[in-house]
Design a protein around this motif. Structure first.
Motif, PDB file in Angstrom:
ATOM      1  N   GLY A  66       0.201   4.391   9.765  1.00 59.75           N
ATOM      2  CA  GLY A  66       0.819   3.116   9.383  1.00 59.75           C
ATOM      3  C   GLY A  66       2.310   3.097   9.619  1.00 59.75           C
ATOM      4  N   LYS A  67       2.838   4.134  10.307  1.00 58.73           N
ATOM      5  CA  LYS A  67       4.261   4.147  10.672  1.00 58.73           C
ATOM      6  C   LYS A  67       4.398   4.769  12.052  1.00 58.73           C
ATOM      7  N   GLY A  68       5.550   4.535  12.676  1.00 60.12           N
ATOM      8  CA  GLY A  68       5.751   5.047  14.026  1.00 60.12           C
ATOM      9  C   GLY A  68       5.692   6.565  14.053  1.00 60.12           C
ATOM     10  N   ILE A  79      11.953   3.244  -6.268  1.00 57.79           N
ATOM     11  CA  ILE A  79      13.050   3.989  -5.622  1.00 57.79           C
ATOM     12  C   ILE A  79      12.579   4.559  -4.281  1.00 57.79           C
ATOM     13  N   HIS A  80      11.373   5.079  -4.272  1.00 62.57           N
ATOM     14  CA  HIS A  80      10.819   5.619  -3.021  1.00 62.57           C
ATOM     15  C   HIS A  80      10.740   4.514  -1.962  1.00 62.57           C
ATOM     16  N   THR A  81      10.272   3.322  -2.365  1.00 65.40           N
ATOM     17  CA  THR A  81      10.134   2.216  -1.403  1.00 65.40           C
ATOM     18  C   THR A  81      11.498   1.771  -0.876  1.00 65.40           C
ATOM     19  N   ARG A  95       5.970   0.381   9.295  1.00 62.74           N
ATOM     20  CA  ARG A  95       5.918   1.133   8.033  1.00 62.74           C
ATOM     21  C   ARG A  95       4.790   0.584   7.175  1.00 62.74           C
ATOM     22  N   ARG A  96       4.015   1.477   6.585  1.00 66.67           N
ATOM     23  CA  ARG A  96       2.918   1.083   5.699  1.00 66.67           C
ATOM     24  C   ARG A  96       2.024   0.020   6.351  1.00 66.67           C
ATOM     25  N   GLY A  97       1.784   0.246   7.642  1.00 63.91           N
ATOM     26  CA  GLY A  97       0.841  -0.615   8.350  1.00 63.91           C
ATOM     27  C   GLY A  97       1.364  -1.979   8.740  1.00 63.91           C
ATOM     28  N   ALA A 141       5.825  21.496   1.148  1.00 67.90           N
ATOM     29  CA  ALA A 141       4.566  21.390   1.886  1.00 67.90           C
ATOM     30  C   ALA A 141       4.399  19.961   2.406  1.00 67.90           C
ATOM     31  N   PHE A 142       4.765  18.987   1.568  1.00 61.79           N
ATOM     32  CA  PHE A 142       4.589  17.579   1.921  1.00 61.79           C
ATOM     33  C   PHE A 142       5.471  17.182   3.110  1.00 61.79           C
ATOM     34  N   GLN A 143       6.737  17.618   3.080  1.00 57.85           N
ATOM     35  CA  GLN A 143       7.634  17.229   4.181  1.00 57.85           C
ATOM     36  C   GLN A 143       7.298  17.992   5.464  1.00 57.85           C
ATOM     37  N   ILE A 144       6.845  19.230   5.355  1.00 63.42           N
ATOM     38  CA  ILE A 144       6.448  19.962   6.571  1.00 63.42           C
ATOM     39  C   ILE A 144       5.272  19.233   7.224  1.00 63.42           C
ATOM     40  N   ARG A 145       4.309  18.816   6.400  1.00 60.30           N
ATOM     41  CA  ARG A 145       3.167  18.060   6.943  1.00 60.30           C
ATOM     42  C   ARG A 145       3.647  16.725   7.546  1.00 60.30           C
ATOM     43  N   ASP A 146       4.615  16.074   6.892  1.00 54.27           N
ATOM     44  CA  ASP A 146       5.168  14.814   7.428  1.00 54.27           C
ATOM     45  C   ASP A 146       5.765  15.060   8.816  1.00 54.27           C
ATOM     46  N   ASP A 147       6.510  16.153   8.957  1.00 54.23           N
ATOM     47  CA  ASP A 147       7.104  16.478  10.260  1.00 54.23           C
ATOM     48  C   ASP A 147       6.018  16.791  11.286  1.00 54.23           C
ATOM     49  N   LYS A 172      16.033  15.473   0.442  1.00 57.23           N
ATOM     50  CA  LYS A 172      15.646  14.126   0.883  1.00 57.23           C
ATOM     51  C   LYS A 172      14.231  13.753   0.423  1.00 57.23           C
ATOM     52  N   THR A 173      13.350  14.725   0.311  1.00 53.23           N
ATOM     53  CA  THR A 173      11.970  14.434  -0.094  1.00 53.23           C
ATOM     54  C   THR A 173      11.597  15.107  -1.408  1.00 53.23           C
ATOM     55  N   GLY A 174      12.031  16.363  -1.557  1.00 47.62           N
ATOM     56  CA  GLY A 174      11.601  17.150  -2.720  1.00 47.62           C
ATOM     57  C   GLY A 174      12.092  16.598  -4.049  1.00 47.62           C
ATOM     58  N   GLY A 201       0.849  -1.191   0.000  1.00 49.34           N
ATOM     59  CA  GLY A 201       0.000   0.000   0.000  1.00 49.34           C
ATOM     60  C   GLY A 201       0.879   1.233   0.000  1.00 49.34           C
ATOM     61  N   GLY A 202       0.528   2.224   0.782  1.00 45.29           N
ATOM     62  CA  GLY A 202       1.224   3.510   0.642  1.00 45.29           C
ATOM     63  C   GLY A 202       0.305   4.371  -0.213  1.00 45.29           C
ATOM     64  N   LYS A 203       0.523   5.652  -0.168  1.00 50.54           N
ATOM     65  CA  LYS A 203      -0.400   6.565  -0.845  1.00 50.54           C
ATOM     66  C   LYS A 203      -0.227   6.585  -2.354  1.00 50.54           C
ATOM     67  N   ARG A 204       0.922   6.118  -2.839  1.00 50.02           N
ATOM     68  CA  ARG A 204       1.199   6.074  -4.288  1.00 50.02           C
ATOM     69  C   ARG A 204       1.179   7.467  -4.910  1.00 50.02           C
ATOM     70  N   LEU A 205       1.600   8.461  -4.125  1.00 50.56           N
ATOM     71  CA  LEU A 205       1.542   9.833  -4.631  1.00 50.56           C
ATOM     72  C   LEU A 205       2.487  10.076  -5.801  1.00 50.56           C
ATOM     73  N   ARG A 206       3.676   9.472  -5.720  1.00 51.64           N
ATOM     74  CA  ARG A 206       4.649   9.748  -6.776  1.00 51.64           C
ATOM     75  C   ARG A 206       4.203   9.178  -8.116  1.00 51.64           C
ATOM     76  N   PRO A 207       3.698   7.919  -8.167  1.00 53.91           N
ATOM     77  CA  PRO A 207       3.114   7.459  -9.443  1.00 53.91           C
ATOM     78  C   PRO A 207       1.990   8.366  -9.926  1.00 53.91           C
ATOM     79  N   SER A 237      14.007   3.694  -0.539  1.00 57.81           N
ATOM     80  CA  SER A 237      14.474   4.744   0.381  1.00 57.81           C
ATOM     81  C   SER A 237      13.811   4.583   1.753  1.00 57.81           C
ATOM     82  N   LEU A 238      12.571   4.104   1.772  1.00 59.60           N
ATOM     83  CA  LEU A 238      11.879   3.887   3.048  1.00 59.60           C
ATOM     84  C   LEU A 238      12.480   2.696   3.792  1.00 59.60           C
ATOM     85  N   ILE A 239      12.760   1.603   3.065  1.00 56.74           N
ATOM     86  CA  ILE A 239      13.347   0.413   3.709  1.00 56.74           C
ATOM     87  C   ILE A 239      14.675   0.792   4.374  1.00 56.74           C
TER      88      ILE A 239
HETATM   89  C1  IPE Z   1       7.145   9.135   3.452  1.00 54.60           C
HETATM   90  O1  IPE Z   1       6.584   9.270   2.174  1.00 54.60           O
HETATM   91  C2  IPE Z   1       8.541   9.587   3.478  1.00 54.60           C
HETATM   92  C3  IPE Z   1       8.759  10.972   3.066  1.00 54.60           C
HETATM   93  C4  IPE Z   1       9.451  11.249   2.020  1.00 54.60           C
HETATM   94  C5  IPE Z   1       8.201  12.063   3.849  1.00 54.60           C
HETATM   95  P1  IPE Z   1       5.039   8.997   1.931  1.00 54.60           P
HETATM   96  O2  IPE Z   1       4.257   9.700   3.009  1.00 54.60           O
HETATM   97  O3  IPE Z   1       4.693   9.338   0.524  1.00 54.60           O
HETATM   98  O4  IPE Z   1       4.940   7.438   2.182  1.00 54.60           O
HETATM   99  P2  IPE Z   1       3.987   6.337   1.524  1.00 54.60           P
HETATM  100  O5  IPE Z   1       4.491   6.097   0.137  1.00 54.60           O
HETATM  101  O6  IPE Z   1       2.579   6.850   1.538  1.00 54.60           O
HETATM  102  O7  IPE Z   1       4.181   5.120   2.394  1.00 54.60           O
END
Ligand code: IPE
Ligand code: IPE
Ligand code: MG
Ligand code: MG
Ligand code: MG
Length: 291
Positions: free
Chosen positions: A234-236, A77-79, A96-98, A216-222, A180-182, A44-50, A81-83
């Motif tokens: 779905g993540k710590g 590549i995104h996956t 991660r991802r539930g 905007a995306f990374q600020i919201r992530d933080d 790292k994110t942008g 799963g994951g939001k699949r935003l980049r695709p 980077s998460l692993i």
């Molecule tokens: C998480 O990315 C890591 C960052 C770059 C902030 P996402 O929030 O897009 O993670 P998934 O793909 O939905 O799991």
């Protein structure tokens, strides 16, 4: 434009296409590696980049399905980077991802190798794209490597680690987050635009959108690391407290304002596209995301 229909179509196609990649691996003996790759990629994951790849392709006038090799490559590549980001030597995260993180299930060695394989196979995948102008393929793949590698995401992760030991300036934090994110978000928008046959103006607009949206995306992530819950995300959560996050330098209230401001900048860049309603709505929906 029906937002929900298009959203569903992008997501379903992404899932199908990613699952399909593993069919070609069936005959080989390194089954545990494929299992570890699949465990994180198909979780799963939001699949935003695709979705960015597909929708920039569509907004530039292309058939978005044709951009799937780029969309899949960036999600791979995104996956990876998460692993690697979750490894004990990096952020040391368990969830991660539930589900439990890759190294918790397969061990560190296999998690590292699953990441390596996803990264490398991503370029094999990207190279299968068919574009009318073959020179665009080299340009796109070069850009993808630049955004993912030492100048982009990996460089950003290194700066992120180094920054743990000291206070950073606002400019430094912006640079770290941009990398790292942008950069991967930029790669998604730019490759989608290339696949859709963007002209120079559209390509520049895609890059401008991505730079603002990525922040905007990374600020919201933080923010979510502080105000989110593990059930929703779905993540710590609370795991980046020692980092130079946007919340640490600005506080939650100012972060909220910055998410709005950068999202508006991103939306303004979409003026270059006549059929931008889907992307405007998606960008807006990310400002108060809980996932
Ligand atoms: C998480 O990315 C890591 C960052 C770059 C902030 P996402 O929030 O897009 O993670 P998934 O793909 O939905 O799991
Ligand atoms: C990670 O940033 C960005 C990557 C390149 C993976 P974070 O470390 O903040 O991502 P999460 O919060 O673990 O998803
Ligand atoms: Mg990290
Ligand atoms: Mg992390
Ligand atoms: Mg985070």
């Amino acid at each position: 434009m029906n937002f929900d229909l298009l959203n569903k179509a992008y997501r379903e196609y992404t899932e199908e296409y990613l699952a399909d990649i593993f069919r070609r691996y069936e005959a080989y003996p390194q089954k545990i590696l494929f299992e570890a790759m699949k465990y994180s990629l198909l979780a799963g994951g939001k699949r935003l980049r695709p979705i960015f790849v597909f929708d920039f392709c569509r907004m530039c006038g292309g058939d978005w399905h044709e951009a799937a090799p780029f969309a899949a490559a960036i999600e791979m590549i995104h996956t990876y980077s998460l692993i690697h980001d979750d490894l004990p030597s990096m952020d040391n995260d368990d969830f991660r991802r539930g589900r439990p993180t890759n190294h918790k299930v397969y061990g560190e060695a296999m998690a590292i190798l699953a990441g390596d394989a996803l990264l490398t196979d991503a370029f094999m995948e990207a190279s299968t794209i068919q574009l009318p102008n073959p020179a665009d393929i080299g340009k796109a793949i070069g850009l993808l490597a630049e955004c993912a590698g030492s100048l982009g995401m990996v460089g950003g992760q290194v700066l992120d680690i180094l920054a743990e030991e000291r206070e950073c300036t606002v400019q430094e934090v912006l640079d770290i987050q941009n990398r790292k994110t942008g950069r991967l978000i930029s790669a998604a928008c730019a490759l989608g635009a290339i696949a859709g046959g963007a002209d120079e103006e559209q390509f520049a607009a895609a890059c401008k959108f991505a730079a603002a949206l990525g922040l905007a995306f990374q600020i919201r992530d933080d923010m979510l690391d502080v105000i989110g819950t593990q059930e929703e995300m779905g993540k710590g959560v609370g795991t980046d407290a020692a980092k130079n996050t946007f919340v640490r330098i600005y506080g939650l209230e100012k972060c909220e304002e910055l998410v709005q401001r950068y999202t508006q900048m991103a939306i303004d860049a979409l003026e270059a596209f006549p059929n931008n309603e889907y992307m405007i709505q998606l960008a807006k929906s990310l400002t108060d995301r809980r996932v």
